[in-house]
Write a protein that holds these residues in place. Sequence first.
Motif, short mmCIF file in Angstrom:
data_model
loop_
_atom_site.label_atom_id
_atom_site.label_comp_id
_atom_site.label_asym_id
_atom_site.label_seq_id
_atom_site.Cartn_x
_atom_site.Cartn_y
_atom_site.Cartn_z
N PRO A 18 0.71 -1.05 0.00
CA PRO A 18 -0.10 0.08 -0.16
C PRO A 18 0.98 1.47 -0.01
CG PRO A 18 -0.41 -1.32 2.11
CD PRO A 18 0.71 -1.95 1.38
N SER A 19 0.27 2.16 -0.60
CA SER A 19 0.83 3.46 -0.66
C SER A 19 0.70 4.15 0.67
CB SER A 19 0.08 4.47 -1.53
OG SER A 19 0.19 4.23 -2.79
N ILE A 20 1.72 5.01 1.30
CA ILE A 20 1.53 5.80 2.39
C ILE A 20 1.32 7.57 2.22
CG2 ILE A 20 2.33 6.36 4.82
CD1 ILE A 20 3.81 3.55 4.70
N SER A 21 0.26 8.12 2.98
CA SER A 21 0.18 9.36 2.84
C SER A 21 0.50 10.11 3.92
CB SER A 21 -1.06 9.94 2.47
OG SER A 21 -1.43 9.32 1.07
N PHE A 22 1.12 11.39 3.94
CA PHE A 22 1.36 12.28 5.06
C PHE A 22 0.72 13.53 4.94
CE2 PHE A 22 4.69 9.19 3.76
CZ PHE A 22 5.08 8.61 5.01
N LEU A 23 -0.13 13.70 6.04
CA LEU A 23 -0.84 14.91 5.99
C LEU A 23 -0.24 15.94 7.20
CD1 LEU A 23 -3.62 16.24 4.91
CD2 LEU A 23 -4.75 14.86 6.75
N LYS A 24 -0.31 17.18 6.62
CA LYS A 24 0.03 18.27 7.79
C LYS A 24 -1.05 18.68 8.67
CE LYS A 24 2.19 22.61 7.89
NZ LYS A 24 3.06 23.79 7.26
N VAL A 25 -0.89 18.63 9.92
CA VAL A 25 -1.89 18.95 10.93
C VAL A 25 -1.41 19.78 11.88
CG1 VAL A 25 -3.24 16.58 10.61
CG2 VAL A 25 -1.32 16.93 12.40
N PRO A 26 -2.15 20.56 12.37
CA PRO A 26 -1.50 21.82 13.19
C PRO A 26 -1.32 21.28 14.86
CG PRO A 26 -4.00 21.92 13.07
CD PRO A 26 -3.58 20.92 12.19
N GLU A 27 -2.03 19.96 15.03
CA GLU A 27 -1.73 19.81 16.47
C GLU A 27 -0.62 18.67 16.53
OE1 GLU A 27 -4.59 16.95 14.57
OE2 GLU A 27 -4.23 19.25 14.66
N PRO A 28 0.14 18.56 17.68
CA PRO A 28 1.33 17.76 17.95
C PRO A 28 0.79 16.24 18.38
CG PRO A 28 1.24 19.12 19.62
CD PRO A 28 0.37 19.84 18.83
N ARG A 29 1.53 15.23 18.12
CA ARG A 29 1.43 13.88 18.85
C ARG A 29 1.16 14.20 20.37
NH1 ARG A 29 4.52 8.29 19.26
NH2 ARG A 29 4.12 8.80 21.40
N THR A 30 0.27 13.74 20.95
CA THR A 30 0.30 13.82 22.58
C THR A 30 0.38 12.53 23.34
OG1 THR A 30 -2.34 14.09 22.22
CG2 THR A 30 -0.96 16.03 22.40
N VAL A 31 0.04 11.46 22.67
CA VAL A 31 -0.27 10.15 23.29
C VAL A 31 0.50 9.00 22.52
CG1 VAL A 31 -2.17 10.50 24.62
CG2 VAL A 31 -2.13 9.51 22.19
N LYS A 32 0.90 7.91 22.80
CA LYS A 32 1.45 6.73 22.28
C LYS A 32 0.38 6.28 21.27
CE LYS A 32 3.44 2.27 22.94
NZ LYS A 32 2.62 1.51 21.93
#
Length: 147
Positions: A67-81
């Motif tokens: 499968p292909s993998i996409s990367f999407l810009k989001v404003p919030e940082p990762r906060t949990v595992k």
Amino acid sequence: MKTNWTLTIDCADPAVVARFWCTALGYTEADPPSGWDTWEDWLTALNVPEDEWNDGASISDPDGILPSISFLKVPEPRTVKNRLHLDLQAAGGRAEPQHLREERIRAKAETLLTAGATLIREVPMENSTTLDHLWLQDPEGNDFCVV
């Protein structure tokens, strides 16, 4: 009926994270849409402002199988595992001699550490000190394992 799918990873800098995962998986940047020589030509034709060109990225298996993998810009940082993560299967399976499994795991991890990964923890086999896998994070803190 089968449903086609891709995996999408939310991130702050799609280009950086996509480059890392190309290294990790042996993928390549996805080709631009049919009829366009470059992504820049396509984005320009659609009048996408240049400051939005890194709002997304896509990588694909050069053999066209996985499968292909996409990367999407989001404003919030990762906060949990992460509840979902990739296991990069470098060792060859449990039937391989342990010293060879560990050598392969560590070699793959070293490549990824050089590419921007962070080692979180060495995980031993249950009730043992023998290495089972390495828990790492990509340049933006997304969890994955090398097994």
